[in-house]
Design a protein around this motif. Structure first.
Motif, PDB file in Angstrom:
ATOM      1  N   TYR A   2      34.807  83.550   7.395  1.00  0.00           N
ATOM      2  CA  TYR A   2      34.534  84.710   6.553  1.00  0.00           C
ATOM      3  C   TYR A   2      34.372  86.001   7.359  1.00  0.00           C
ATOM      4  N   GLU A   3      33.651  85.933   8.485  1.00  0.00           N
ATOM      5  CA  GLU A   3      33.441  87.135   9.291  1.00  0.00           C
ATOM      6  C   GLU A   3      34.766  87.665   9.840  1.00  0.00           C
ATOM      7  N   ALA A   4      35.637  86.769  10.278  1.00  0.00           N
ATOM      8  CA  ALA A   4      36.946  87.180  10.789  1.00  0.00           C
ATOM      9  C   ALA A   4      37.799  87.776   9.669  1.00  0.00           C
ATOM     10  N   MET A   5      37.695  87.194   8.461  1.00  0.00           N
ATOM     11  CA  MET A   5      38.414  87.762   7.316  1.00  0.00           C
ATOM     12  C   MET A   5      37.939  89.181   7.047  1.00  0.00           C
ATOM     13  N   LEU A   6      36.623  89.377   7.134  1.00  0.00           N
ATOM     14  CA  LEU A   6      36.043  90.697   6.890  1.00  0.00           C
ATOM     15  C   LEU A   6      36.539  91.701   7.926  1.00  0.00           C
ATOM     16  N   ILE A   7      36.552  91.304   9.189  1.00  0.00           N
ATOM     17  CA  ILE A   7      37.061  92.182  10.251  1.00  0.00           C
ATOM     18  C   ILE A   7      38.534  92.511  10.008  1.00  0.00           C
ATOM     19  N   ASP A   8      39.308  91.513   9.648  1.00  0.00           N
ATOM     20  CA  ASP A   8      40.731  91.690   9.367  1.00  0.00           C
ATOM     21  C   ASP A   8      40.938  92.698   8.220  1.00  0.00           C
ATOM     22  N   LEU A   9      40.190  92.533   7.149  1.00  0.00           N
ATOM     23  CA  LEU A   9      40.317  93.423   5.999  1.00  0.00           C
ATOM     24  C   LEU A   9      39.905  94.854   6.331  1.00  0.00           C
ATOM     25  N   LYS A  10      38.789  94.991   7.056  1.00  0.00           N
ATOM     26  CA  LYS A  10      38.330  96.340   7.414  1.00  0.00           C
ATOM     27  C   LYS A  10      39.337  97.044   8.314  1.00  0.00           C
ATOM     28  N   ASN A  11      39.936  96.304   9.223  1.00  0.00           N
ATOM     29  CA  ASN A  11      40.960  96.877  10.094  1.00  0.00           C
ATOM     30  C   ASN A  11      42.168  97.330   9.277  1.00  0.00           C
ATOM     31  N   ASN A  12      42.615  96.481   8.363  1.00  0.00           N
ATOM     32  CA  ASN A  12      43.763  96.857   7.522  1.00  0.00           C
ATOM     33  C   ASN A  12      43.438  98.052   6.633  1.00  0.00           C
ATOM     34  N   LYS A  13      42.215  98.107   6.129  1.00  0.00           N
ATOM     35  CA  LYS A  13      41.816  99.233   5.276  1.00  0.00           C
ATOM     36  C   LYS A  13      41.809 100.531   6.083  1.00  0.00           C
ATOM     37  N   ARG A  14      41.322 100.487   7.335  1.00  0.00           N
ATOM     38  CA  ARG A  14      41.349 101.688   8.181  1.00  0.00           C
ATOM     39  C   ARG A  14      42.781 102.135   8.446  1.00  0.00           C
ATOM     40  N   ARG A  15      43.669 101.173   8.646  1.00  0.00           N
ATOM     41  CA  ARG A  15      45.080 101.509   8.878  1.00  0.00           C
ATOM     42  C   ARG A  15      45.666 102.221   7.651  1.00  0.00           C
ATOM     43  N   ILE A  16      45.327 101.741   6.458  1.00  0.00           N
ATOM     44  CA  ILE A  16      45.813 102.363   5.221  1.00  0.00           C
ATOM     45  C   ILE A  16      45.230 103.763   5.062  1.00  0.00           C
ATOM     46  N   GLU A  17      43.940 103.928   5.367  1.00  0.00           N
ATOM     47  CA  GLU A  17      43.316 105.248   5.272  1.00  0.00           C
ATOM     48  C   GLU A  17      44.008 106.240   6.204  1.00  0.00           C
ATOM     49  N   ALA A  18      44.369 105.790   7.407  1.00  0.00           N
ATOM     50  CA  ALA A  18      45.078 106.658   8.347  1.00  0.00           C
ATOM     51  C   ALA A  18      46.457 107.025   7.805  1.00  0.00           C
ATOM     52  N   ASP A  19      47.156 106.049   7.225  1.00  0.00           N
ATOM     53  CA  ASP A  19      48.469 106.330   6.640  1.00  0.00           C
ATOM     54  C   ASP A  19      48.358 107.325   5.485  1.00  0.00           C
ATOM     55  N   ARG A  20      47.314 107.172   4.664  1.00  0.00           N
ATOM     56  CA  ARG A  20      47.122 108.096   3.535  1.00  0.00           C
ATOM     57  C   ARG A  20      46.823 109.507   4.021  1.00  0.00           C
ATOM     58  N   LEU A  21      46.072 109.631   5.110  1.00  0.00           N
ATOM     59  CA  LEU A  21      45.786 110.958   5.652  1.00  0.00           C
ATOM     60  C   LEU A  21      47.062 111.642   6.121  1.00  0.00           C
ATOM     61  N   ARG A  22      47.967 110.876   6.698  1.00  0.00           N
ATOM     62  CA  ARG A  22      49.239 111.442   7.144  1.00  0.00           C
ATOM     63  C   ARG A  22      50.079 111.927   5.966  1.00  0.00           C
ATOM     64  N   LEU A  23      49.907 111.317   4.801  1.00  0.00           N
ATOM     65  CA  LEU A  23      50.704 111.682   3.628  1.00  0.00           C
ATOM     66  C   LEU A  23      50.094 112.806   2.797  1.00  0.00           C
ATOM     67  N   LYS A  24      48.903 113.252   3.121  1.00  0.00           N
ATOM     68  CA  LYS A  24      48.210 114.255   2.295  1.00  0.00           C
ATOM     69  C   LYS A  24      48.896 115.613   2.288  1.00  0.00           C
ATOM     70  N   TYR A  25      49.723 115.894   3.268  1.00  0.00           N
ATOM     71  CA  TYR A  25      50.356 117.206   3.402  1.00  0.00           C
ATOM     72  C   TYR A  25      51.255 117.500   2.200  1.00  0.00           C
ATOM     73  N   LYS A  26      51.066 118.661   1.583  1.00  0.00           N
ATOM     74  CA  LYS A  26      51.943 119.121   0.496  1.00  0.00           C
ATOM     75  C   LYS A  26      52.848 120.192   1.074  1.00  0.00           C
ATOM     76  N   SER A  27      54.132 120.059   0.853  1.00  0.00           N
ATOM     77  CA  SER A  27      55.072 121.004   1.437  1.00  0.00           C
ATOM     78  C   SER A  27      54.947 122.375   0.789  1.00  0.00           C
ATOM     79  N   PRO A  28      55.280 123.417   1.546  1.00  0.00           N
ATOM     80  CA  PRO A  28      55.257 124.770   0.966  1.00  0.00           C
ATOM     81  C   PRO A  28      56.264 124.906  -0.176  1.00  0.00           C
ATOM     82  N   GLU A  29      57.348 124.118  -0.120  1.00  0.00           N
ATOM     83  CA  GLU A  29      58.339 124.168  -1.199  1.00  0.00           C
ATOM     84  C   GLU A  29      57.724 123.715  -2.520  1.00  0.00           C
ATOM     85  N   TYR A  30      56.848 122.716  -2.469  1.00  0.00           N
ATOM     86  CA  TYR A  30      56.187 122.233  -3.682  1.00  0.00           C
ATOM     87  C   TYR A  30      55.345 123.351  -4.289  1.00  0.00           C
ATOM     88  N   GLU A  31      54.557 124.011  -3.460  1.00  0.00           N
ATOM     89  CA  GLU A  31      53.708 125.100  -3.947  1.00  0.00           C
ATOM     90  C   GLU A  31      54.558 126.234  -4.506  1.00  0.00           C
TER      91      GLU A  31
END
Length: 199
Positions: free
Chosen positions: A130-159
């Motif tokens: 269970y502890e290893a599963m928790l570590i695995d999940l938290k690591n994957n969640k951090r990776r997703i959060e980092a990917d989402r931060l990279r996608l937050k940019y809205k292009s000037p063309e959109y605005e």
């Protein structure tokens, strides 16, 4: 100084060409009508080309938006599995009568966090780590959060596209087109009157 004289020469050439064109339109209402229609069409065509460019850029943004939604759904799945594993571990340490039930749900949610089952995940489930599963999940969640931060940019063309297709700007653009055509029409009328007096 030569740049100013070149600019002055270019302006004189442009005024001369406009003068010749107005002379050409002065003798026929059809030529003047053609000029007004062509001028208005040119303005509308330029706007259509520019809006098409912005829409193409927005399509790229919509792909980015879909990716962001996919990542958000994955992040929610990971968060839920983490919550179940936390509950499982807390209840197991307290030797709660519901700990087996919580841990079964935790394993089920851990298994469903990704679409593909890999060997590492199956090994953790088999060993009830269970502890290893928790570590695995938290690591994957951090990776997703980092990917989402990279996608937050809205292009000037959109605005810009959002601004250009607003009712206010569209109304102002139409008013500008009408005023430009009326201004050109007035200039041709004045030129024609002047040309008739000189003749």
């Amino acid at each position: 100084m030569s740049q100013l004289s070149d600019l002055d020469e270019n302006i004189k050439n442009l005024v001369g060409k406009i003068d010749r064109y107005f002379k050409w339109t002065a003798d026929s209402a059809w030529k003047r009508m053609f000029t007004l229609i062509a001028f208005g069409g040119l303005i509308l065509f330029a706007q259509a080309i520019y809006l098409n460019h912005l829409i193409t850029e927005m399509d790229k943004d919509s792909i980015q938006y879909a990716e962001e939604n996919r990542l958000l759904e994955s992040e929610i799945r990971y968060g839920l599995a983490i919550d179940w594993l936390d509950t499982c571990l807390k209840n197991a340490s307290l030797k709660s009568e519901n700990s087996i039930w919580y841990c079964q749900y935790a394993i089920e949610h851990y298994r469903n966090t990704t679409e593909t089952n890999n060997e590492h995940k199956e090994k953790l489930i088999k060993n009830i780590a269970y502890e290893a599963m928790l570590i695995d999940l938290k690591n994957n969640k951090r990776r997703i959060e980092a990917d989402r931060l990279r996608l937050k940019y809205k292009s000037p063309e959109y605005e810009l596209l959002t601004l250009l297709v607003s009712k206010t700007v569209s109304t102002l653009f139409i008013a500008l087109c009408i005023l430009s055509i009326l201004g050109l029409s007035f200039a041709m009328y004045k030129y024609r009157k002047k040309h008739q007096r000189d003749a």
